[in-house]
Design a protein around this motif. Structure first.
Motif, PDB file in Angstrom:
ATOM      1  N   THR A 182       0.835  -1.207   0.000  1.00  0.00           N
ATOM      2  CA  THR A 182       0.000   0.000   0.000  1.00  0.00           C
ATOM      3  C   THR A 182       0.869   1.256   0.000  1.00  0.00           C
ATOM      4  OG1 THR A 182      -0.150   0.152   2.416  1.00  0.00           O
ATOM      5  CG2 THR A 182      -1.775  -1.220   1.308  1.00  0.00           C
ATOM      6  N   PHE A 220      -6.342   1.505  -7.622  1.00  0.00           N
ATOM      7  CA  PHE A 220      -6.773   0.107  -7.557  1.00  0.00           C
ATOM      8  C   PHE A 220      -5.756  -0.741  -6.790  1.00  0.00           C
ATOM      9  CE2 PHE A 220      -9.714   0.942 -11.173  1.00  0.00           C
ATOM     10  CZ  PHE A 220     -10.842   0.336 -10.650  1.00  0.00           C
ATOM     11  N   MET A 221      -4.463  -0.479  -7.005  1.00  0.00           N
ATOM     12  CA  MET A 221      -3.443  -1.252  -6.304  1.00  0.00           C
ATOM     13  C   MET A 221      -3.494  -0.970  -4.803  1.00  0.00           C
ATOM     14  SD  MET A 221       0.645  -1.566  -7.077  1.00  0.00           S
ATOM     15  CE  MET A 221       1.086   0.099  -6.587  1.00  0.00           C
ATOM     16  N   CYS A 224      -6.397  -2.968  -3.445  1.00  0.00           N
ATOM     17  CA  CYS A 224      -6.069  -4.401  -3.373  1.00  0.00           C
ATOM     18  C   CYS A 224      -5.161  -4.697  -2.185  1.00  0.00           C
ATOM     19  CB  CYS A 224      -5.388  -4.848  -4.667  1.00  0.00           C
ATOM     20  SG  CYS A 224      -6.482  -4.968  -6.083  1.00  0.00           S
ATOM     21  N   ALA A 228      -5.799  -6.954   1.115  1.00  0.00           N
ATOM     22  CA  ALA A 228      -4.864  -8.020   1.493  1.00  0.00           C
ATOM     23  C   ALA A 228      -4.398  -7.865   2.937  1.00  0.00           C
ATOM     24  CB  ALA A 228      -3.668  -8.023   0.543  1.00  0.00           C
ATOM     25  N   TRP A 244      -3.636 -13.550  -4.814  1.00  0.00           N
ATOM     26  CA  TRP A 244      -3.424 -13.184  -6.219  1.00  0.00           C
ATOM     27  C   TRP A 244      -4.745 -12.925  -6.938  1.00  0.00           C
ATOM     28  CZ3 TRP A 244       0.974 -11.616  -8.094  1.00  0.00           C
ATOM     29  CH2 TRP A 244       2.166 -12.025  -7.494  1.00  0.00           C
ATOM     30  N   LEU A 246      -6.964 -10.912  -6.042  1.00  0.00           N
ATOM     31  CA  LEU A 246      -7.262  -9.477  -5.961  1.00  0.00           C
ATOM     32  C   LEU A 246      -6.697  -8.707  -7.152  1.00  0.00           C
ATOM     33  CD1 LEU A 246      -6.670  -8.911  -2.133  1.00  0.00           C
ATOM     34  CD2 LEU A 246      -8.861  -9.015  -3.329  1.00  0.00           C
ATOM     35  N   PRO A 247      -5.397  -8.809  -7.468  1.00  0.00           N
ATOM     36  CA  PRO A 247      -4.911  -8.067  -8.644  1.00  0.00           C
ATOM     37  C   PRO A 247      -5.507  -8.569  -9.952  1.00  0.00           C
ATOM     38  CG  PRO A 247      -3.181  -9.484  -7.751  1.00  0.00           C
ATOM     39  CD  PRO A 247      -4.288  -9.478  -6.751  1.00  0.00           C
ATOM     40  N   TYR A 250      -9.196  -6.865  -9.918  1.00  0.00           N
ATOM     41  CA  TYR A 250      -9.181  -5.403 -10.029  1.00  0.00           C
ATOM     42  C   TYR A 250      -8.238  -4.929 -11.134  1.00  0.00           C
ATOM     43  CZ  TYR A 250     -12.083  -5.104  -5.910  1.00  0.00           C
ATOM     44  OH  TYR A 250     -13.134  -5.207  -5.041  1.00  0.00           O
ATOM     45  N   GLU A 275     -13.579  -1.828  -2.958  1.00  0.00           N
ATOM     46  CA  GLU A 275     -12.376  -2.155  -2.193  1.00  0.00           C
ATOM     47  C   GLU A 275     -12.442  -1.559  -0.792  1.00  0.00           C
ATOM     48  OE1 GLU A 275      -8.863  -2.588  -5.498  1.00  0.00           O
ATOM     49  OE2 GLU A 275      -9.542  -0.562  -5.008  1.00  0.00           O
TER      50      GLU A 275
END
Length: 752
Positions: A182, A220-221, A224, A228, A244, A246-247, A250, A275
């Motif tokens: 993050t 988006f990252m 995600c 996580a 995995w 999640l990426p 999204y 999210e």
């Protein structure tokens, strides 16, 4: 600092991240300075009109205040581009439809192409006349970059460094790794936004598209990685490989957004919102899963605090600016500061660094924020729906919140913190009872009970050694999971674990309360010691007077009766002298090892039996007696009580039984003393044997029981065909003492 310490792995990681942030800042600054500069300050009023003014030292310095309807074109070309409000927005996500966003990018490209050479500018002056000038765009100076540009870089890099700091200290923790991700995502969406939101007028259309796509990818990252974090911290909810997904999900969503396969940008917002909502839901799941784990719950509590404070400030600022008009609208660049608030909270939660310091005032911040939001939202509702005057609606909002919210807030505070309102002054009676309990064992038990009442820990463990750095001070241990209570007033130190039955951590105010209680117990113990010292001195004076006066008279009586041949009077005087010695020994309060006391009793009983012409047998089961029990000091009063009981029992046997032999069995060990005195009085005297069974209770036996009951002793007298048996049981050690509350088990052979 040694070079080896400086180049430790965490230091290398942080240096690498710092270098990456510096390089990214340099690239972002270079990119922001590449656009040609006109030296124009634009503004959009509430009506949507664009105004402009030239800045000193810039190509457009000739344009005065109040200019409007600015149009740019090539010199000699009358077809120009009017500057519209949409051209000046900070964020292209403002547009709901992709068509409007594409038009925005096209116009940005056209403006950027115009700025590659001389520009003809036409505008309306403040007096209504039209003016025309040709401007030659120059290189953008560093000082022209707005404060929002630097603010976005600063907060994003600060968040990145915090995240990587946590990961550097816990590189094997999956939650810390996701948190670091993050941190990398924060600059990924903040840095592109800092470049295009700080432009003067235009960027290249394709460059703008790329920066916007990078901004969306970073957002988006970030979402995600946040999902996580809550999927694996504090407890792992799914296998690591499942993350995995999640990426993949999204990432596909971001690709559809970038390629404009989605119906509108609202779908992009829905993805990011999903999210955020998913993270909140997972935090709730983690809260439920962490039941009975106070440290995990404290971390989650702080995470929730940081998230609610960040989002609450966002709601407050937007509501206050748009509805109430308390302050002007906040820029998107400054709104990134809310992410930093959330970030710092996440760092505190994941690192568990002095989390217990934040435990109680985290609730205070939450409740304060809830109160402020309640007032603002109620005020906004009264203004918007009922059209009330702002001043009047604010007064009504404060009044209603004072009546309704604040009592609820106090109730909720007690529920959340489990506060009992424990104060030192309310514990004074208990502390006095502890200090003046008659035995050390009772003091220890009362101290445990008071600590249990105040802190309600899952476990209280007594320790003869300290686990804290300073054993004299109450200290929090293991990140607040335990509390060290120092020795005080002769009591042992203690470690308390998991306050309120494991529902919370110990906090600094708990350590302060424990320190205050320990200090008071110490003072009370010193007062008791002073009192007992005075009592001992007075008893010593009384004992000395009795020895000098009564003892001398009894000794004189023994000598005179012996010279006169009055054996009965001499024996009575000797018995009185023995009783006096016992009383004086008890008054002096001198303890005596059990082995020495047994030797004294054996010698006295043997002498009395010899004088009465009765055989005497003394059996000490020494192999069964552990040495510590034999050497343990017998309190003076307990020794005197036992001595009187044995003396009374022997006197009764000699006087009423007419025995030929008296046998005494002594067993000591395992914290108890058993004495059995047998006589063959019935058989030796040639009398008819009475019915076997418990003997009747006379005054002598009743007195023995009463005196020994003070020390939880048990006395039994059994009469049989072969004589009488007097049995005495007495507990030894810390549990034995006047007023002790532990009732020992009665020996099986005692039936009276």
């Amino acid at each position: 600092m040694p070079i080896t310490s400086f180049l430790a792995v965490p230091a290398r990681i942080l240096l690498a991240v710092l270098a990456l942030c510096a390089a990214t800042a340099a690239v972002a600054t270079w990119g922001a300075l590449q656009t040609p500069w006109l030296g124009v300050a634009f503004a959009v009023d509430e009506a949507g009109s664009v105004s402009a003014r030239g800045l000193p030292g810039g190509p457009a310095h000739g344009m005065g205040e109040g200019a409007s309807r600015l149009a740019l074109s090539r010199p000699g070309n009358r077809a120009g581009l009017d500057v519209e409000p949409d051209d000046l927005i900070e964020e292209p996500d403002f547009f709901d439809e992709f068509a409007r966003m594409n038009r925005f990018f096209d116009r940005q490209g056209k403006f950027r192409a115009l700025l590659d050479g001389p520009v003809q500018a036409e505008w309306t002056r403040a007096d209504g006349s039209r003016a025309t000038e040709v401007w030659i765009p120059g290189a953008r100076p560093l000082g022209s970059l707005p404060a929002t540009f630097w603010f976005q870089l600063a907060v994003s890099f600060a968040g990145c460094l915090i995240a990587c700091w946590v990961w550097a200290l816990r590189p094997t923790d999956l939650g810390a790794s996701m948190f670091a991700l993050t941190g990398l995502a924060f600059p990924a969406f903040a840095v592109p936004a800092s470049v295009y939101s700080s432009r003067e007028l235009a960027l290249g259309g394709e460059l703008f598209r790329a920066l916007s796509a990078a901004n969306h990818a970073g957002a988006f990252m970030f979402g995600c990685a946040l999902l996580a974090v809550f999927l694996c911290y504090p407890r792992r909810l799914v296998p690591a490989g499942a993350l995995w997904a999640l990426p993949v999900v999204y990432g596909t969503w971001w690709l559809a957004d970038t390629m404009q396969w989605l119906p509108s940008q609202n779908w992009t917002r829905m993805g990011i919102m999903s999210e955020m909502l998913g993270a909140i839901a997972l935090a709730g799941v983690q809260w439920r899963m962490s039941r009975g784990r106070p440290l995990d719950r404290a971390a989650l509590r702080w995470l929730a605090l940081s998230m609610l404070v960040g989002s609450g400030l966002f709601v407050f600022s937007t509501t206050g600016s748009k509805v109430l008009g308390f302050f002007p609208p906040i820029s998107q660049g400054y709104a990134f500061g809310y992410f930093l608030i959330i970030y710092v909270g996440l760092a505190f939660g994941l690192r568990r660094y002095r989390l217990f310091d934040l435990d109680r005032w985290a609730y205070r911040i939450l409740l304060w924020l809830a109160g402020a939001l309640a007032v603002v939202l109620m005020d906004a509702a009264l203004i918007v729906w009922l059209r009330w005057n702002p001043a009047f609606s604010m007064g009504v909002s404060l009044l209603l919140c004072g009546w309704l919210y604040f009592p609820f807030r106090q109730w909720l505070w007690r529920r959340l913190t489990g506060a009992r309102g424990a104060r030192v002054d309310t514990t004074f009676p208990d502390l006095i009872h502890i200090a003046f309990s008659p035995s050390r064992g009772e003091q220890e038990r009362r101290w445990d009970a008071l600590l249990g009442q105040l802190f309600d820990p899952l476990d209280i463990r007594r320790l003869s050694h300290a686990e804290a750095e300073d054993p004299r001070v109450a200290t929090l241990l293991e990140s607040g999971q335990a509390l060290w209570v120092p020795p005080c007033g002769g009591l042992e130190g203690r470690v308390l674990r998991l306050a309120d039955r494991g529902s919370r951590l110990f906090a600094p105010h708990d350590a302060e309360l424990a320190a205050s209680l320990s200090s008071l117990v110490q003072k009370a113990g010193e007062g008791r010691d002073s009192y007992e010292r005075g009592v001992r001195e007075e008893r010593h004076r009384i004992a000395q007077d009795m020895h000098d006066d009564i003892g001398a008279r009894l000794l004189m009586l023994i000598h005179q009766a012996s010279r006169a041949g009055d054996g009965v009077a001499a024996d009575v005087a000797r018995a009185a002298m023995s009783d006096l010695r016992t009383t004086l020994s008890a008054l002096e309060g001198r303890s005596l090892p059990l082995a020495d006391a047994l030797a004294d009793w054996r010698a006295e009983m043997a002498a009395r039996c010899d004088a009465a012409g009765v055989d005497f047998v003394w059996n000490e089961f020494v192999p069964a007696m552990p040495l510590p029990d034999m050497q343990e000091a017998l309190p003076a009063r307990m020794k005197a009580t036992l001595e009187r009981a044995l003396r009374e029992g022997l006197s009764n046997a000699l006087k009423h039984g007419g025995p030929t032999c008296i046998e005494v069995d002594v067993r000591a060990g395992n914290g108890r003393l058993d004495i059995a005195m047998r006589d063959d009085g019935v058989r030796g005297a040639g009398r008819s044997a009475p019915v076997a069974g418990p003997a009747s209770v006379g005054l002598g036996l009743a007195g023995m029981r009463r005196r020994l009951a003070e020390y939880q002793g048990v006395v039994g007298l059994e009469r049989g065909e072969d004589g009488c048996v007097l049995r005495i049981f007495l507990p030894l050690g810390a549990g034995a003492g006047p007023g002790a509350s532990v009732e020992p088990a009665e020996p099986a052979e005692v039936r009276a």
